[in-house]
Design an enzyme around this catalytic site. Structure first.
Site, short mmCIF file in Angstrom:
data_model
loop_
_atom_site.label_atom_id
_atom_site.label_comp_id
_atom_site.label_asym_id
_atom_site.label_seq_id
_atom_site.Cartn_x
_atom_site.Cartn_y
_atom_site.Cartn_z
N CYS A 112 0.81 -1.23 0.00
CA CYS A 112 0.00 0.00 0.00
C CYS A 112 0.84 1.28 0.00
CB CYS A 112 -0.98 0.00 1.17
SG CYS A 112 -2.25 -1.27 1.00
N HIS A 135 -13.43 9.00 -7.29
CA HIS A 135 -12.50 9.07 -8.41
C HIS A 135 -11.42 10.13 -8.20
CE1 HIS A 135 -15.44 6.47 -10.32
NE2 HIS A 135 -14.44 6.11 -11.11
N GLU A 183 -12.89 -1.27 2.42
CA GLU A 183 -11.85 -0.96 1.45
C GLU A 183 -11.80 -2.05 0.37
OE1 GLU A 183 -7.95 1.25 2.36
OE2 GLU A 183 -7.43 -0.88 2.43
#
Length: 134
Positions: free
Chosen positions: A23, A68, A123
């Site tokens: 990550c 987005h 998530e």
């Protein structure tokens, strides 16, 4: 105690600074925020809050600010480049972990006067973080 829950889906990208796993790289998620509102009393219509009001206020904010977009820490070195390229970003004072994003959404809903008690941010299909007030 009465509770209502609304799910809001959105797509976002992020990466974690000072993290020693995958990550640390830019990547994206199809996230789902699950907001729970609670009240001891119902309004004159018999509701904690109208589901459409939650959608109108919170989902609109998520769509306008998080959907987005790359959610990045204010010190992320890629931030100036993405801004220069005109890429949509949302800058956070903290690492954009699922926990911190859940708190961000919770705090926004609470600031709008919603009796939000919990936000759960999925998530992935198998991982979520929760922020609860109190």
């Amino acid at each position: 105690m009465f509770r209502v829950t609304r799910e809001i889906t959105f797509c976002y990208g992020h990466r974690l600074l000072n993290y020693d796993g995958k990550c640390r790289h830019l990547h994206g998620h199809n996230g789902k925020a699950v907001l729970t509102l609670e009240s001891a009393e119902l309004d004159n219509l018999g509701m904690v809050m109208d589901f459409s009001r939650i959608k109108r206020v919170v989902q609109t904010w998520i769509d306008d600010n998080l959907d987005h977009r790359m959610l990045l820490h204010k010190d992320d070195p890629v931030l100036p480049f993405l801004r220069q390229q005109g890429e949509p970003v949302f800058v956070m004072d903290v690492n954009p972990t699922a926990e911190n994003i859940a708190k961000l959404i919770h705090d926004y809903a609470a600031a709008q006067g919603f009796p939000v008690t919990e936000v759960r941010l999925w998530e992935t299909e198998s991982c979520y973080a929760t922020y609860s007030s109190g």
